[in-house]
Design an enzyme around this catalytic site. Structure first.
Site, PDB file in Angstrom:
ATOM      1  N   GLU A  98     -85.735  78.336  84.528  1.00  7.51           N
ATOM      2  CA  GLU A  98     -84.715  78.247  83.470  1.00  7.51           C
ATOM      3  C   GLU A  98     -83.350  78.534  84.060  1.00  7.51           C
ATOM      4  OE1 GLU A  98     -84.199  78.711  79.104  1.00  7.51           O
ATOM      5  OE2 GLU A  98     -85.369  80.498  79.587  1.00  7.51           O
ATOM      6  N   ASP A  99     -82.311  78.028  83.398  1.00  6.25           N
ATOM      7  CA  ASP A  99     -80.955  78.287  83.881  1.00  6.25           C
ATOM      8  C   ASP A  99     -80.564  79.744  83.672  1.00  6.25           C
ATOM      9  OD1 ASP A  99     -80.886  77.969  81.104  1.00  6.25           O
ATOM     10  OD2 ASP A  99     -79.136  76.653  81.089  1.00  6.25           O
ATOM     11  N   ASP A 102     -81.328  84.832  78.086  1.00  7.83           N
ATOM     12  CA  ASP A 102     -80.368  85.582  77.272  1.00  7.83           C
ATOM     13  C   ASP A 102     -81.179  86.423  76.277  1.00  7.83           C
ATOM     14  OD1 ASP A 102     -78.194  86.394  75.753  1.00  7.83           O
ATOM     15  OD2 ASP A 102     -77.683  84.422  75.002  1.00  7.83           O
ATOM     16  N   LYS A 131     -79.160  87.500  81.769  1.00  6.76           N
ATOM     17  CA  LYS A 131     -78.182  88.187  80.906  1.00  6.76           C
ATOM     18  C   LYS A 131     -78.975  89.218  80.114  1.00  6.76           C
ATOM     19  CE  LYS A 131     -74.603  85.487  78.835  1.00  6.76           C
ATOM     20  NZ  LYS A 131     -74.196  84.567  77.740  1.00  6.76           N
ATOM     21  N   PHE A 152     -69.743  84.395  78.745  1.00 13.41           N
ATOM     22  CA  PHE A 152     -70.358  83.084  78.564  1.00 13.41           C
ATOM     23  C   PHE A 152     -70.095  82.277  79.818  1.00 13.41           C
ATOM     24  CE2 PHE A 152     -70.984  78.764  77.249  1.00 13.41           C
ATOM     25  CZ  PHE A 152     -72.129  78.873  76.485  1.00 13.41           C
ATOM     26  N   ARG A 165     -71.456  71.263  83.388  1.00 11.82           N
ATOM     27  CA  ARG A 165     -72.712  71.373  84.145  1.00 11.82           C
ATOM     28  C   ARG A 165     -72.522  71.004  85.607  1.00 11.82           C
ATOM     29  NH1 ARG A 165     -76.832  72.028  80.325  1.00 11.82           N
ATOM     30  NH2 ARG A 165     -76.597  70.862  78.407  1.00 11.82           N
TER      31      ARG A 165
HETATM   32  P1  IMP Z   1     -82.278  82.472  75.023  1.00  9.71           P
HETATM   33  O1  IMP Z   1     -83.385  81.736  74.321  1.00  9.71           O
HETATM   34  O2  IMP Z   1     -81.406  83.223  74.069  1.00  9.71           O
HETATM   35  O3  IMP Z   1     -82.773  83.332  76.154  1.00  9.71           O
HETATM   36  O4  IMP Z   1     -81.304  81.400  75.589  1.00  9.71           O
HETATM   37  C1  IMP Z   1     -81.598  80.610  76.647  1.00  9.71           C
HETATM   38  C2  IMP Z   1     -80.688  79.388  76.656  1.00  9.71           C
HETATM   39  O5  IMP Z   1     -79.408  79.645  76.081  1.00  9.71           O
HETATM   40  C3  IMP Z   1     -80.426  78.981  78.061  1.00  9.71           C
HETATM   41  O6  IMP Z   1     -81.426  78.110  78.552  1.00  9.71           O
HETATM   42  C4  IMP Z   1     -79.051  78.340  77.962  1.00  9.71           C
HETATM   43  O7  IMP Z   1     -79.187  76.957  77.671  1.00  9.71           O
HETATM   44  C5  IMP Z   1     -78.372  79.030  76.810  1.00  9.71           C
HETATM   45  N1  IMP Z   1     -77.394  80.075  77.239  1.00  9.71           N
HETATM   46  C6  IMP Z   1     -77.494  81.415  77.077  1.00  9.71           C
HETATM   47  N2  IMP Z   1     -76.421  82.063  77.591  1.00  9.71           N
HETATM   48  C7  IMP Z   1     -75.607  81.090  78.089  1.00  9.71           C
HETATM   49  C8  IMP Z   1     -74.331  81.120  78.770  1.00  9.71           C
HETATM   50  O8  IMP Z   1     -73.701  82.156  79.041  1.00  9.71           O
HETATM   51  N3  IMP Z   1     -73.824  79.900  79.126  1.00  9.71           N
HETATM   52  C9  IMP Z   1     -74.467  78.716  78.875  1.00  9.71           C
HETATM   53  N4  IMP Z   1     -75.661  78.649  78.250  1.00  9.71           N
HETATM   54  C10 IMP Z   1     -76.220  79.829  77.854  1.00  9.71           C
HETATM   55 MG    MG Z   2     -77.834  75.081  77.243  1.00 11.08          MG
END
Ligand code: IMP
Ligand code: MG
Length: 173
Positions: A98-99, A102, A131, A152, A165
Site C-alpha cells: 500500500e502507499d 492512515d 501515518k 497530507f 502522483r
Molecule cells: P486508510 O484506510 O485511512 O488507512 O487510508 C489509506 C488510503 O488513504 C491510502 O491508500 C491513500 O490512498 C489515502 N491517504 C491517506 N493519507 C494520505 C495522504 O497523506 N496523502 C495521500 N493519500 C492519503
Molecule cells: Mg489515494
C-alpha cells in the site's frame, strides 16, 4: 492545478535508499520462495514498480483497487469502492503493498478479505508510508518505508484529488 507549492519531505535519494533496505529485508525473509505481491491501486503503483525490481525471489504481481478517500484530505472512514479479482492464494506467500496506512481501515479490509477467502502460507502487509497518528484499527504494517506525522503527503504515487502522483519525491501541501 499549481504544482509549485509542494514542499519536499522525503527526497528521491532517500526513497531509493529505503527501497533497497526494504527489499533486502524481504529477500532475507522469503529466501528464494515465491511471493505473490498485491499492489493496491492506484497509490502503490510507483512503490511496487521500484520495490519488485529489487526482489530476488520469483514474484507474481496482482492488482486490487480499494478507495476510502473522497476529494478531501481526510479519510472517509470506510472503504467505499472495491475491485478485487485475485487468483487462488491458498498456500502462497502474499505480500500486500500500500502507499500509506492512515486509519488502517483499507488495510484491515484487505487483510480480512484475504484471511476469509484463502489459507495463505503467509500474509504480510507493507506500507510505503506509515501515518500512525490517526489509526482507528490495530493494524501495524509488517514493513514500512517511512513514518509521517499529520501532514497530507503527495508524490511517489500518492495523490491529492488525483494529482501529484508523478512527483519523484514525497512532498506535502
Ligand atoms: P486508510 O484506510 O485511512 O488507512 O487510508 C489509506 C488510503 O488513504 C491510502 O491508500 C491513500 O490512498 C489515502 N491517504 C491517506 N493519507 C494520505 C495522504 O497523506 N496523502 C495521500 N493519500 C492519503
Ligand atoms: Mg489515494
Amino acid at each position: 492545478m499549481n504544482m509549485t507549492d509542494v514542499k519536499v519531505l522525503i527526497t528521491e535519494d532517500e526513497i531509493k535508499q529505503r527501497i533497497k533496505e526494504l527489499a533486502a529485508a524481504m529477500n532475507e525473509y522469503y529466501d528464494s520462495e515465491e511471493v505473490y505481491v498485491i499492489c493496491a491501486l492506484k497509490g502503490a503503483i510507483i512503490f511496487a514498480a521500484d520495490l519488485i525490481r529489487e526482489l530476488k525471489m520469483p514474484v507474481k504481481i496482482e492488482f486490487i483497487r480499494l478507495s476510502s478517500y473522497g476529494g478531501n484530505k481526510t479519510s472517509s472512514g470506510k472503504v467505499n469502492s472495491v475491485d478485487i479479482a485475485l487468483p487462488n492464494l491458498n498456500a502462497k506467500n502474499v505480500l500486500i503493498l500500500e502507499d500509506i496506512v492512515d486509519t488502517g481501515l483499507t488495510a484491515k479490509f484487505l487483510l480480512d478479505f484475504i484471511e476469509l477467502n484463502f489459507k495463505t502460507k503467509s500474509t504480510k502487509f507493507c506500507a510505503f508510508l506509515d501515518k500512525k497518528l490517526f489509526r482507528q484499527t490495530d493494524i501495524e504494517p509488517d514493513y514500512y518505508g517511512f513514518e509521517v506525522d499529520d501532514k497530507f503527503v503527495v508524490g511517489y504515487g500518492l495523490d491529492y484529488n488525483g494529482y501529484y502522483r508523478n512527483l519523484r519525491y514525497i512532498g506535502y501541501i
